[in-house]
Design a protein around this motif. Structure first.
Motif, PDB file in Angstrom:
ATOM      1  N   PHE A 134       0.235   7.689  -7.240  1.00  9.87           N
ATOM      2  CA  PHE A 134       0.977   6.403  -7.482  1.00  9.87           C
ATOM      3  C   PHE A 134       1.935   6.291  -6.392  1.00  9.87           C
ATOM      4  O   PHE A 134       1.974   5.176  -5.851  1.00  9.87           O
ATOM      5  N   PHE A 135       2.774   7.324  -6.169  1.00 13.26           N
ATOM      6  CA  PHE A 135       3.512   7.139  -5.032  1.00 13.26           C
ATOM      7  C   PHE A 135       2.718   6.622  -3.652  1.00 13.26           C
ATOM      8  O   PHE A 135       3.285   5.925  -2.957  1.00 13.26           O
ATOM      9  N   LYS A 137       0.231   4.776  -3.273  1.00 15.88           N
ATOM     10  CA  LYS A 137      -0.063   3.670  -3.328  1.00 15.88           C
ATOM     11  C   LYS A 137       0.865   2.704  -3.205  1.00 15.88           C
ATOM     12  O   LYS A 137       0.772   1.946  -2.391  1.00 15.88           O
ATOM     13  N   LYS A 138       2.215   2.923  -3.708  1.00 18.28           N
ATOM     14  CA  LYS A 138       3.250   2.204  -3.379  1.00 18.28           C
ATOM     15  C   LYS A 138       3.477   2.359  -1.883  1.00 18.28           C
ATOM     16  O   LYS A 138       3.960   1.247  -1.244  1.00 18.28           O
ATOM     17  N   LYS A 141       1.119   0.263   0.206  1.00 18.12           N
ATOM     18  CA  LYS A 141       1.564  -1.102  -0.123  1.00 18.12           C
ATOM     19  C   LYS A 141       2.688  -1.558   0.755  1.00 18.12           C
ATOM     20  O   LYS A 141       2.818  -2.538   1.515  1.00 18.12           O
ATOM     21  N   LYS A 142       3.778  -0.901   0.676  1.00 18.98           N
ATOM     22  CA  LYS A 142       4.966  -1.263   1.508  1.00 18.98           C
ATOM     23  C   LYS A 142       4.812  -1.273   2.870  1.00 18.98           C
ATOM     24  O   LYS A 142       5.269  -2.114   3.824  1.00 18.98           O
TER      25      LYS A 142
END
Length: 178
Positions: A134-135, A137-138, A141-142
């Protein structure tokens, strides 16, 4: 003058050569044990066999030089062969079975130690995998957004300084030409 050893000396040399053959048989079991433990590739077996034969030839040469003054006697060679065969077909059978069992259980022991040592890390990985994904992917994306935005550079405006002067009320005095 040709020196012919007495029957007692021949028997003594024969017994010594039996012992040497026995020791060379033990040495062969060392090679067989290494072969069982590591690998049975044909090239490795060939190299081991060549090393064994060269070592045996060198040891036999030294034996003949020391014990029989460099004379090669058939009974000494026969004693070496007989000593090797005695070891190979008696103690060698037990030695190779024992070494095979020891290697088998040693491999199982190392496998068990490996499993015990890696289990906590596998458990930690399984617990932390979802939050880490999850981290990831975030952050990904950023970072893509940052890369996209970094391509839009600020425009260079030369007139900004002059515009500021006019807004503030500072004007450059011009000389009037008459």
């Amino acid at each position: 003058m040709v020196y012919l050893p007495s029957m007692a000396e021949q028997t003594e040399v024969f017994i010594y050569s039996l012992g040497l053959g026995f020791l060379l048989g033990i040495f062969y079991d060392v090679f067989r044990t290494v072969r069982l433990a590591i690998s049975s590739a044909k090239k490795i077996i060939f190299i081991q066999d060549v090393l064994y034969v060269l070592t045996c030839a060198f040891v036999s040469f030294l034996f003949y030089m020391v014990v029989i003054n460099g004379n090669i006697r058939a009974y000494a060679m026969l004693g070496e062969l007989l000593g090797w065969l005695i070891y190979y077909f008696s103690f060698g059978v037990f030695a190779i079975k024992a070494s095979a069992a020891i290697i088998k259980y040693t491999k199982k022991l190392f496998w068990l130690i490996y499993k015990i040592a890696t289990t906590p890390f596998i458990w930690i990985y399984r617990v932390l995998r979802k939050p880490m994904v999850f981290f990831y992917k975030k952050v990904r994306k950023k970072s893509k957004l940052l890369i996209k935005n970094s391509k839009m550079h600020l425009k260079i405006r030369r007139g900004i300084l002059y515009n500021l002067r006019e807004l503030v009320g500072v004007r450059k005095k011009r000389k009037k030409e008459d």
